[in-house]
Write a protein that holds these residues in place. Sequence first.
Motif, PDB file in Angstrom:
ATOM      1  N   TRP A 183      37.312  43.348  27.139  1.00  0.00           N
ATOM      2  CA  TRP A 183      37.084  42.449  28.270  1.00  0.00           C
ATOM      3  C   TRP A 183      35.748  41.750  28.084  1.00  0.00           C
ATOM      4  O   TRP A 183      34.774  42.385  27.677  1.00  0.00           O
ATOM      5  CB  TRP A 183      37.093  43.228  29.588  1.00  0.00           C
ATOM      6  CG  TRP A 183      37.115  42.353  30.802  1.00  0.00           C
ATOM      7  CD1 TRP A 183      36.072  42.083  31.649  1.00  0.00           C
ATOM      8  CD2 TRP A 183      38.227  41.628  31.317  1.00  0.00           C
ATOM      9  NE1 TRP A 183      36.472  41.244  32.650  1.00  0.00           N
ATOM     10  CE2 TRP A 183      37.806  40.944  32.472  1.00  0.00           C
ATOM     11  CE3 TRP A 183      39.553  41.489  30.912  1.00  0.00           C
ATOM     12  CZ2 TRP A 183      38.649  40.131  33.218  1.00  0.00           C
ATOM     13  CZ3 TRP A 183      40.384  40.676  31.664  1.00  0.00           C
ATOM     14  CH2 TRP A 183      39.932  40.025  32.801  1.00  0.00           C
ATOM     15  N   ASP A 184      35.698  40.475  28.390  1.00  0.00           N
ATOM     16  CA  ASP A 184      34.466  39.683  28.277  1.00  0.00           C
ATOM     17  C   ASP A 184      33.847  39.762  26.877  1.00  0.00           C
ATOM     18  O   ASP A 184      32.627  39.879  26.722  1.00  0.00           O
ATOM     19  CB  ASP A 184      33.441  40.099  29.337  1.00  0.00           C
ATOM     20  CG  ASP A 184      33.824  39.638  30.731  1.00  0.00           C
ATOM     21  OD1 ASP A 184      34.597  38.657  30.848  1.00  0.00           O
ATOM     22  OD2 ASP A 184      33.352  40.247  31.710  1.00  0.00           O
TER      23      ASP A 184
ATOM     24  N   TYR B 166      40.525  43.138  41.241  1.00  0.00           N
ATOM     25  CA  TYR B 166      40.316  42.713  39.856  1.00  0.00           C
ATOM     26  C   TYR B 166      40.823  41.285  39.647  1.00  0.00           C
ATOM     27  O   TYR B 166      41.827  40.886  40.240  1.00  0.00           O
ATOM     28  CB  TYR B 166      41.073  43.611  38.878  1.00  0.00           C
ATOM     29  CG  TYR B 166      40.519  44.991  38.646  1.00  0.00           C
ATOM     30  CD1 TYR B 166      39.423  45.492  39.337  1.00  0.00           C
ATOM     31  CD2 TYR B 166      41.111  45.821  37.703  1.00  0.00           C
ATOM     32  CE1 TYR B 166      38.946  46.764  39.105  1.00  0.00           C
ATOM     33  CE2 TYR B 166      40.641  47.103  37.458  1.00  0.00           C
ATOM     34  CZ  TYR B 166      39.553  47.575  38.162  1.00  0.00           C
ATOM     35  OH  TYR B 166      39.091  48.832  37.918  1.00  0.00           O
TER      36      TYR B 166
ATOM     37  N   TYR C  70      39.004  49.313  26.961  1.00  0.00           N
ATOM     38  CA  TYR C  70      39.731  48.063  26.884  1.00  0.00           C
ATOM     39  C   TYR C  70      38.809  46.922  26.471  1.00  0.00           C
ATOM     40  O   TYR C  70      37.583  47.015  26.573  1.00  0.00           O
ATOM     41  CB  TYR C  70      40.386  47.746  28.235  1.00  0.00           C
ATOM     42  CG  TYR C  70      39.414  47.758  29.396  1.00  0.00           C
ATOM     43  CD1 TYR C  70      38.837  46.575  29.849  1.00  0.00           C
ATOM     44  CD2 TYR C  70      39.056  48.950  30.024  1.00  0.00           C
ATOM     45  CE1 TYR C  70      37.934  46.575  30.901  1.00  0.00           C
ATOM     46  CE2 TYR C  70      38.162  48.963  31.070  1.00  0.00           C
ATOM     47  CZ  TYR C  70      37.600  47.773  31.516  1.00  0.00           C
ATOM     48  OH  TYR C  70      36.699  47.781  32.541  1.00  0.00           O
TER      49      TYR C  70
ATOM     50  N   GLN D  24      35.062  47.701  26.538  1.00  0.00           N
ATOM     51  CA  GLN D  24      34.563  48.336  27.760  1.00  0.00           C
ATOM     52  C   GLN D  24      35.041  49.788  27.771  1.00  0.00           C
ATOM     53  O   GLN D  24      36.106  50.104  27.248  1.00  0.00           O
ATOM     54  CB  GLN D  24      35.112  47.615  28.992  1.00  0.00           C
ATOM     55  CG  GLN D  24      34.886  46.129  29.006  1.00  0.00           C
ATOM     56  CD  GLN D  24      33.440  45.754  29.206  1.00  0.00           C
ATOM     57  OE1 GLN D  24      32.707  46.387  29.962  1.00  0.00           O
ATOM     58  NE2 GLN D  24      33.008  44.712  28.513  1.00  0.00           N
TER      59      GLN D  24
END
Length: 118
Positions: free
Chosen positions: A52-53, A86, A50, A57
Motif C-alpha cells: 500500500w502506498d 478504508y 500488504y 505495510q
Amino acid sequence: MTEQQPQPPHRYLVVTTTHEDEAAARALAATLVRERLAACAQVHPVRSVYWWDGEVQDAPEWRVDLKTPAALADRLVTRIGELHSYDTPEVIAVPVAAGSPAYLAWLDTETVPTGRAE
C-alpha cells in the motif's frame, strides 16, 4: 410438474473484510447482522502484510467473517463499502461448499431474502 429454477453453484458465502480497530470491526459486524444482510459475524485479530502506498505495510487488523446466502452478496458488499472507513476495504466472498443443513437453513431464516422489505 413445475420446472425448477437452476440453483447457483454455491448458495452460501463467507464474506470477509478487515478493520484497523476492534470496536469499529464489532460495530460493522453488528450493523450488518442487525440489517439482516448476514446471519452472523465473527471478529478476530489478525496480522496483515500488504502492499500500500508504494511499500509493504505490516499492521494489526480485525477480520470480520460474515455468513450469508449468496443472493445477498451484492447488497452486503455494497453496504460494507458504505460503512467502511478504508479507501479500499478488503471485501472478498468465499463459497461454502458444504455445511450442516440445519445451520444453512438458519442462514436463510436469519437474513433478508432479495426483494423482501426490511
